[in-house]
Design an enzyme around this catalytic site. Structure first.
Site, short mmCIF file in Angstrom:
data_model
loop_
_atom_site.label_atom_id
_atom_site.label_comp_id
_atom_site.label_asym_id
_atom_site.label_seq_id
_atom_site.Cartn_x
_atom_site.Cartn_y
_atom_site.Cartn_z
N ASP A 162 -37.98 -19.92 2.79
CA ASP A 162 -37.38 -21.18 2.34
C ASP A 162 -35.88 -21.21 2.61
O ASP A 162 -35.06 -21.22 1.68
CB ASP A 162 -37.64 -21.38 0.84
CG ASP A 162 -39.10 -21.55 0.53
OD1 ASP A 162 -39.79 -22.22 1.30
OD2 ASP A 162 -39.56 -21.02 -0.50
N LYS A 192 -48.31 -29.17 1.83
CA LYS A 192 -48.73 -29.82 0.57
C LYS A 192 -48.98 -31.32 0.76
O LYS A 192 -48.41 -32.16 0.07
CB LYS A 192 -47.71 -29.59 -0.55
CG LYS A 192 -47.53 -28.13 -0.94
CD LYS A 192 -46.58 -27.99 -2.13
CE LYS A 192 -46.43 -26.55 -2.58
NZ LYS A 192 -45.62 -25.74 -1.64
N ARG A 201 -38.07 -15.49 -2.18
CA ARG A 201 -36.74 -14.92 -2.46
C ARG A 201 -36.78 -13.44 -2.76
O ARG A 201 -35.79 -12.73 -2.54
CB ARG A 201 -36.11 -15.68 -3.62
CG ARG A 201 -35.65 -17.08 -3.28
CD ARG A 201 -35.35 -17.90 -4.50
NE ARG A 201 -36.56 -18.22 -5.26
CZ ARG A 201 -36.56 -18.82 -6.45
NH1 ARG A 201 -35.41 -19.13 -7.02
NH2 ARG A 201 -37.69 -19.09 -7.06
#
Length: 272
Positions: free
Chosen positions: A40, A90, A238
């Site tokens: 991301d 999504k 992360r």
């Protein structure tokens, strides 16, 4: 009947007819890794650098400087590092709209992404729309049956209906984004699970050290996710790439740590 959670990825791959599901299971067995890294980041340079280090399943929605040449670079890295591409799109609209979003637009996702996902909110038409594009290309779909954020509404009847929708389209729906196995979910009273049912469970909210963040994300360890809850793939973001995409050696080290822990939990699961 031996439950999917007790079978090896290789054994399960032999039973799957969907090319994307088969490829994912075979890749995990071959690489001895059930880690998916969710990258991301917003810059293409960082995105490609991280992928080149960890060889992940990944997605491109939030890149600020997206250009079509990136897709070829991503596909080249997929071949170089032997990974399956999962675009975390999504989808959540009516059948005709998602078919266009999947096949056309800026990203043309169906042309390069082996697997994508969708919310079951629109009902079965979303599967019909996506499958009209993806099935001829050998693609696979994951339904979002559960989420890892605190207070998520993806529970109860919502999850049950997602599973029922998937059971009706096992040719294209290969599994779920979920927090546990789904075999016992959505069954009518007295109904028995089809012995050929084997949905893949890809699970976000996985952390080795943190238990949550300031935005409601909740984390469980790879052992809890894979061994205790029977999930197949750990999705880590992360926890792998951290806050500085330039620190590639550290990123590679964290990826290896997650890969080691995820695979260890899998080996313990199939031997128990």
């Amino acid at each position: 009947m031996v439950s999917p959670r007790q079978q090896t990825y290789a054994q399960r791959a032999l039973k799957h007819t969907n090319p994307a599901a088969k490829a994912l299971l075979e890749t995990m067995e071959r690489k001895k890794s059930n880690l998916a890294v969710s990258v991301d980041v917003t810059k293409t340079k960082d995105f490609l650098a991280i992928i080149d280090v960890v060889g992940p399943f990944t997605h491109v929605d939030i890149l600020e400087d997206f250009e079509h040449g990136l897709i070829q670079q991503l596909q080249d890295l997929s071949k170089k590092h032997d990974f399956v591409i999962f675009e975390d799109r999504k989808f959540a609209d009516i059948g005709n709209t998602v078919a266009l979003q999947y096949s056309s637009g800026v990203h043309k996702i169906a042309s390069w992404s082996h697997i994508t996902n969708a919310h079951p909110v629109p009902g079965p038409s979303i599967i019909t729309g996506l499958s009209s594009v993806g099935l001829p290309l050998g693609r696979g779909l994951l339904l979002l049956a559960e989420m890892s954020t605190k207070g998520a509404l993806t529970t109860g009847v919502y999850t049950e209906e997602a599973v029922r929708m998937a059971r009706a389209r096992r040719d294209f729906v290969i599994g779920f984004i979920a927090q546990r196995r789904m075999e016992s979910v959505g069954l009518a009273e007295g109904e028995i699970v089809d012995e050929n049912e084997d949905f893949l469970i890809l699970t976000p909210g996985v952390g080795l050290h943190a238990t949550g963040d300031a935005m409601g994300q909740q984390y469980r360890t790879p052992k809890e996710v894979v061994l205790d809850f029977g999930c197949d793939v750990i999705i880590v973001g992360r926890g792998v790439y951290g806050t500085d995409p330039s620190l590639t050696e550290e990123i590679a080290g964290r990826a290896k740590e997650y890969m080691k822990n995820g695979w260890k939990a899998y080996l313990e699961r199939i031997s128990s």
